[in-house]
Write a protein that holds these residues in place. Structure first.
Motif, mmCIF file in Angstrom:
data_model
loop_
_atom_site.group_PDB
_atom_site.id
_atom_site.type_symbol
_atom_site.label_atom_id
_atom_site.label_comp_id
_atom_site.label_asym_id
_atom_site.label_seq_id
_atom_site.Cartn_x
_atom_site.Cartn_y
_atom_site.Cartn_z
ATOM 1 N N PHE A 2 0.815 -1.210 0.000
ATOM 2 C CA PHE A 2 0.000 0.000 0.000
ATOM 3 C C PHE A 2 0.853 1.265 0.000
ATOM 4 O O PHE A 2 0.373 2.348 -0.317
ATOM 5 C CB PHE A 2 -0.967 0.007 1.190
ATOM 6 N N LYS A 3 2.149 1.115 0.345
ATOM 7 C CA LYS A 3 3.084 2.233 0.306
ATOM 8 C C LYS A 3 4.490 1.668 0.189
ATOM 9 O O LYS A 3 4.724 0.490 0.495
ATOM 10 C CB LYS A 3 2.963 3.101 1.564
ATOM 11 N N PRO A 4 5.470 2.474 -0.241
ATOM 12 C CA PRO A 4 6.844 1.973 -0.332
ATOM 13 C C PRO A 4 7.454 1.760 1.050
ATOM 14 O O PRO A 4 6.934 2.248 2.050
ATOM 15 C CB PRO A 4 7.566 3.082 -1.099
ATOM 16 N N HIS A 5 8.549 1.017 1.088
ATOM 17 C CA HIS A 5 9.271 0.701 2.335
ATOM 18 C C HIS A 5 8.426 -0.152 3.274
ATOM 19 O O HIS A 5 8.578 -0.084 4.497
ATOM 20 C CB HIS A 5 9.737 1.980 3.053
ATOM 21 N N SER A 6 7.530 -0.946 2.706
ATOM 22 C CA SER A 6 6.655 -1.794 3.512
ATOM 23 C C SER A 6 6.258 -3.010 2.696
ATOM 24 O O SER A 6 6.250 -2.968 1.457
ATOM 25 C CB SER A 6 5.403 -1.008 3.928
ATOM 26 N N ASP A 7 5.922 -4.120 3.396
ATOM 27 C CA ASP A 7 5.374 -5.285 2.706
ATOM 28 C C ASP A 7 3.904 -5.478 3.060
ATOM 29 O O ASP A 7 3.322 -6.531 2.849
ATOM 30 C CB ASP A 7 6.178 -6.549 3.030
ATOM 31 N N PRO B 158 9.184 -5.226 -4.705
ATOM 32 C CA PRO B 158 10.432 -5.715 -4.108
ATOM 33 C C PRO B 158 10.266 -6.406 -2.760
ATOM 34 O O PRO B 158 11.159 -7.131 -2.331
ATOM 35 C CB PRO B 158 11.283 -4.449 -3.969
ATOM 36 N N GLU B 159 9.133 -6.223 -2.078
ATOM 37 C CA GLU B 159 8.981 -6.792 -0.739
ATOM 38 C C GLU B 159 7.646 -7.484 -0.488
ATOM 39 O O GLU B 159 7.568 -8.378 0.353
ATOM 40 C CB GLU B 159 9.150 -5.697 0.329
ATOM 41 N N ALA B 160 6.590 -7.094 -1.166
ATOM 42 C CA ALA B 160 5.242 -7.485 -0.754
ATOM 43 C C ALA B 160 4.655 -8.691 -1.470
ATOM 44 O O ALA B 160 3.523 -9.082 -1.175
ATOM 45 C CB ALA B 160 4.299 -6.287 -0.932
ATOM 46 N N ILE B 161 5.381 -9.305 -2.389
ATOM 47 C CA ILE B 161 4.803 -10.398 -3.166
ATOM 48 C C ILE B 161 4.326 -11.569 -2.295
ATOM 49 O O ILE B 161 3.221 -12.078 -2.504
ATOM 50 C CB ILE B 161 5.787 -10.868 -4.257
ATOM 51 N N PRO B 162 5.102 -12.041 -1.305
ATOM 52 C CA PRO B 162 4.596 -13.158 -0.503
ATOM 53 C C PRO B 162 3.256 -12.855 0.174
ATOM 54 O O PRO B 162 2.353 -13.699 0.161
ATOM 55 C CB PRO B 162 5.711 -13.373 0.533
ATOM 56 N N ASN B 163 3.110 -11.667 0.738
ATOM 57 C CA ASN B 163 1.843 -11.307 1.383
ATOM 58 C C ASN B 163 0.726 -11.135 0.361
ATOM 59 O O ASN B 163 -0.419 -11.530 0.602
ATOM 60 C CB ASN B 163 2.014 -10.018 2.188
ATOM 61 N N ALA B 164 1.060 -10.543 -0.772
ATOM 62 C CA ALA B 164 0.053 -10.332 -1.807
ATOM 63 C C ALA B 164 -0.454 -11.659 -2.358
ATOM 64 O O ALA B 164 -1.650 -11.826 -2.622
ATOM 65 C CB ALA B 164 0.632 -9.479 -2.934
ATOM 66 N N ALA B 165 0.447 -12.610 -2.524
ATOM 67 C CA ALA B 165 0.068 -13.917 -3.081
ATOM 68 C C ALA B 165 -0.873 -14.669 -2.151
ATOM 69 O O ALA B 165 -1.730 -15.435 -2.610
ATOM 70 C CB ALA B 165 1.316 -14.739 -3.365
ATOM 71 N N ILE B 166 -0.733 -14.464 -0.861
ATOM 72 C CA ILE B 166 -1.646 -15.093 0.095
ATOM 73 C C ILE B 166 -3.034 -14.476 -0.016
ATOM 74 O O ILE B 166 -4.053 -15.164 -0.004
ATOM 75 C CB ILE B 166 -1.107 -14.939 1.530
ATOM 76 N N LEU B 167 -3.064 -13.163 -0.156
ATOM 77 C CA LEU B 167 -4.341 -12.437 -0.198
ATOM 78 C C LEU B 167 -5.035 -12.579 -1.545
ATOM 79 O O LEU B 167 -6.255 -12.721 -1.615
ATOM 80 C CB LEU B 167 -4.085 -10.956 0.106
ATOM 81 N N HIS B 168 -4.267 -12.561 -2.629
ATOM 82 C CA HIS B 168 -4.841 -12.631 -3.987
ATOM 83 C C HIS B 168 -4.067 -13.648 -4.822
ATOM 84 O O HIS B 168 -3.291 -13.287 -5.721
ATOM 85 C CB HIS B 168 -4.792 -11.260 -4.654
ATOM 86 N N PRO B 169 -4.263 -14.932 -4.558
ATOM 87 C CA PRO B 169 -3.495 -15.956 -5.286
ATOM 88 C C PRO B 169 -3.841 -16.039 -6.769
ATOM 89 O O PRO B 169 -3.103 -16.656 -7.540
ATOM 90 C CB PRO B 169 -3.891 -17.247 -4.550
ATOM 91 N N GLN B 170 -4.934 -15.407 -7.175
ATOM 92 C CA GLN B 170 -5.348 -15.478 -8.577
ATOM 93 C C GLN B 170 -4.499 -14.601 -9.486
ATOM 94 O O GLN B 170 -4.526 -14.761 -10.714
ATOM 95 C CB GLN B 170 -6.822 -15.066 -8.709
ATOM 96 N N LEU B 171 -3.710 -13.693 -8.915
ATOM 97 C CA LEU B 171 -2.865 -12.815 -9.708
ATOM 98 C C LEU B 171 -1.521 -13.482 -10.015
ATOM 99 O O LEU B 171 -1.076 -14.358 -9.268
ATOM 100 C CB LEU B 171 -2.627 -11.490 -8.973
ATOM 101 N N LYS B 172 -0.881 -13.034 -11.084
ATOM 102 C CA LYS B 172 0.451 -13.530 -11.429
ATOM 103 C C LYS B 172 1.488 -12.593 -10.817
ATOM 104 O O LYS B 172 1.400 -11.377 -10.949
ATOM 105 C CB LYS B 172 0.636 -13.570 -12.948
ATOM 106 N N TYR B 173 2.498 -13.166 -10.156
ATOM 107 C CA TYR B 173 3.523 -12.371 -9.487
ATOM 108 C C TYR B 173 4.898 -12.695 -10.075
ATOM 109 O O TYR B 173 5.246 -13.865 -10.267
ATOM 110 C CB TYR B 173 3.527 -12.655 -7.982
#
Length: 432
Positions: free
Chosen positions: A320-325, A351-366
Motif C-alpha cells: 500500500f506504500k513503499p518501504h513496507s510489505d 520488491p517486498e510485498a509479493i509473498p503477502n500479496a500472493a496469500i491475499l490474492h493468489p489469482q494474480l500472477k507475481y
C-alpha cells in the motif's frame, strides 16, 4: 510488551535499544520464534538490526507465556484493533483478551500503558480491572509510519500519555516520562492529558491526514474535468504555511491496515456518542479515496479504447506504500484485481510485498524481478512509488522491455515530459 505484531515488535526492539529490559509476549509461536532469533516476521527498514542487537544484548526476549510479564514495571498493550466484520466499528476483543490474560500477573504499583488504537472511551471501561490488581492504567497512543517506524519510535515527534488526574495517575505518567527519558532529552515533546484526550488524538490525527489526502484527490477530480494540473495546484497550495505541501499528493489514495479502518471506527464511535454529524465528512473522505481506485482502472481501460481483454498489464507495486510489505487494503492490489476481472492479463511486481500479496490474492500472477515483469507488457501501471520504479526505471529502459507504450502513473511520481518524449502515452491522476 503484550502483542508482538507490527506495533509491538517495533516498540519492544526500540525500548531495548534505549536500555530497558523488555519481554515480548504473543500467542503466535511462529512469530515468537522469528523475533527471538532477531528476525522480524514482516518488512520494516532497520528493524532486523535493532531486534538482533536487543537479543544479543540480553535486554530483549520473546515468549508466548503471559506469566513472563510478572515482575515488569510497565506493561504496554500493543494488540490489533481491526474493523468489525459487520460494521465500521473497531473490534476490541484482542484488547480485552490480552488485558484479561495480563491482570493475574500484575503487582501493586505496576503501570499498564495502552498503545493500541481504540475508540475514545475504551480506557474508561478497562480501569476497574487494572485497578483491582493494584496497577494503574494510562494510554500512550502510537504515531508510527510504516517504513519509518523505527525512527518514529526512537525519535517521536510527540509523546502523549493520558491518565486519570489523581496521585496514581500522576505517578504512572512520571513512570512513562522516565521510560521515554532519552527521546524527551533529545527534544521530543511530552504531552500529559486525560485518558479520553489521549485516545482521541490518534483518531483525530488519522482523520485529519485522511481528509487532507482525499481533499487533494477531490481537487484531482475537478482538474480532470477542467484540464488543470493537480500537481501544480498542490505546489501552489503548499506554499501557504497554513496548508503545507505534505500529504497533498494526488493519486490512487491511501490504504494499509490503519488509516482506512481507523477513520471508519472514528466515525462509528462519534455516532455512538450522538455526534455523528460532527464527522459526517469522513464518509465522503472514505468515498473519495475509493473512487480514485476506480478512476485508475478507467484510465487503463480508456487507454485501450474501452476494453482490456487479453491485454498484458504490469502493475509496478503491490504494497500500500513503499518501504513496507503491508498489503492490507492496498489500492495497488485493488486496481490489479479489478483489471483482471475485466479480462486483462495482469502481472504484479514488488520488491517486498509479493509473498503477502500472493496469500491475499493468489489469482494474480507475481514476478519478483522488475524487468522480467515489464517484458512484453502492453501497459505499465505504477501503483506503489518505490524508488525502483519512480527513480531507477528510465522510460528508455522500460521501452526496451515492454511491447506497448502506455504508462499510467497512479502516484503522480514520474516525469510526464521524459516519458512522453520517449514515445510513451503518459496518463496521470488529475494531470492533463
Amino acid at each position: 510488551m503484550i502483542g508482538c505484531g507490527y506495533l509491538g515488535a517495533v516498540h519492544a526492539a526500540a525500548m531495548a535499544s534505549l536500555g530497558h529490559e523488555v519481554i515480548g509476549v504473543d500467542t503466535d509461536p511462529a512469530k515468537i520464534a522469528a523475533l527471538a532469533a532477531g528476525r522480524a516476521p514482516f518488512f520494516e527498514p532497520g528493524l532486523d538490526e535493532l531486534l538482533a542487537e536487543g537479543v544479543r544484548s540480553g535486554r530483549l526476549a520473546f515468549t508466548d507465556d503471559f506469566a513472563a510479564a510478572a515482575g515488569a514495571q510497565v506493561h504496554f498493550l500493543a494488540v490489533g484493533t481491526p474493523q468489525l466484520p459487520d460494521s465500521s466499528g473497531a473490534d476490541l476483543r484482542f484488547v480485552r483478551t490480552a488485558l484479561a490474560s495480563l491482570v493475574p500477573h500484575l503487582r501493586a504499583g505496576d503501570v499498564v500503558a495502552g498503545k493500541s488504537t481504540v475508540p475514545v472511551g475504551t480506557a474508561a471501561g478497562l480501569l476497574q480491572a487494572v485497578a483491582a490488581a493494584g496497577a494503574t492504567l494510562v494510554w500512550n497512543p502510537e504515531f508510527l509510519r510504516e517504513g519509518w517506524a523505527v525512527q518514529d519510535t526512537l525519535h517521536p515527534d510527540r509523546l502523549v500519555v493520558g491518565a486519570v488526574d489523581d496521585e496514581a495517575g500522576r505517578r504512572a505518567t512520571d513512570v512513562l516520562r522516565a521510560v521515554f527519558a532519552a527521546p524527551i532529552a533529545a527534544g521530543s515533546p511530552f504531552i500529559a492529558t486525560d485518558l479520553a484526550t489521549a485516545e482521541l488524538v490518534k483518531g483525530a490525527a488519522n482523520a485529519f491526514l485522511a481528509t487532507k489526502i482525499s481533499f487533494i484527490n477531490a481537487m484531482a477530480e475537478i482538474a480532470e474535468a477542467s484540464g488543470a494540473d493537480v500537481t501544480l495546484l498542490a505546489d501552489a497550495l503548499g506554499h501557504d504555511v497554513r496548508i503545507g505541501r505534505r500529504f497533498l499528493g494526488a493519486g490512487i489514495g491511501f490504504g494499509g491496515g490503519c488509516l482506512p479502518k481507523d477513520i471508519r471506527a472514528f466515525a462509528a464511535r462519534a455516532e455512538e456518542l450522538g455526534r455523528g454529524a460532527s464527522v459526517g465528512f469522513l464518509r465522503e473522505v472514505d468515498a473519495i479515496n475509493l473512487r480514485r481506485r476506480e478512476h485508475a482502472v478507467r484510465l487503463v481501460v480508456d487507454a485501450f479504447g474501452g476494453s482490456v481483454v487479453g491485454r498484458r498489464i504490469t502493475m509496478l507495486g503491490a504494497a500500500f506504500k513503499p518501504h513496507s510489505d503491508d498489503v492490507r487494503d492496498s489500492p495497488a492490489l485493488d486496481v490489479a484485481t479489478r483489471l483482471r476481472g475485466l479480462g486483462a492479463k495482469v502481472t504484479v511486481t514488488d520488491p517486498e510485498a509479493i509473498p503477502n500479496a500472493a496469500i491475499l490474492h493468489p489469482q494474480l500472477k507475481y514476478v519478483e524481478d522488475r524487468d522480467a515483469a515489464i517484458r512484453k507488457a502492453d501497459a505499465l501501471v505504477l501503483v506503489t512509488e518505490w524508488d525502483l520504479y519512480r527513480r531507477e526505471l528510465t522510460p528508455a529502459h522500460a521501452a526496451s522491455l515492454a511491447r506497448g507504450r502506455i504508462v499510467v502513473d497512479g502516484r503522480n511520481c514520474l516525469d510526464p515530459v521524459a516519458w512522453r518524449d520517449a514515445g510513451w502515452t503518459y496518463l496521470g491522476m488529475g494531470r492533463p
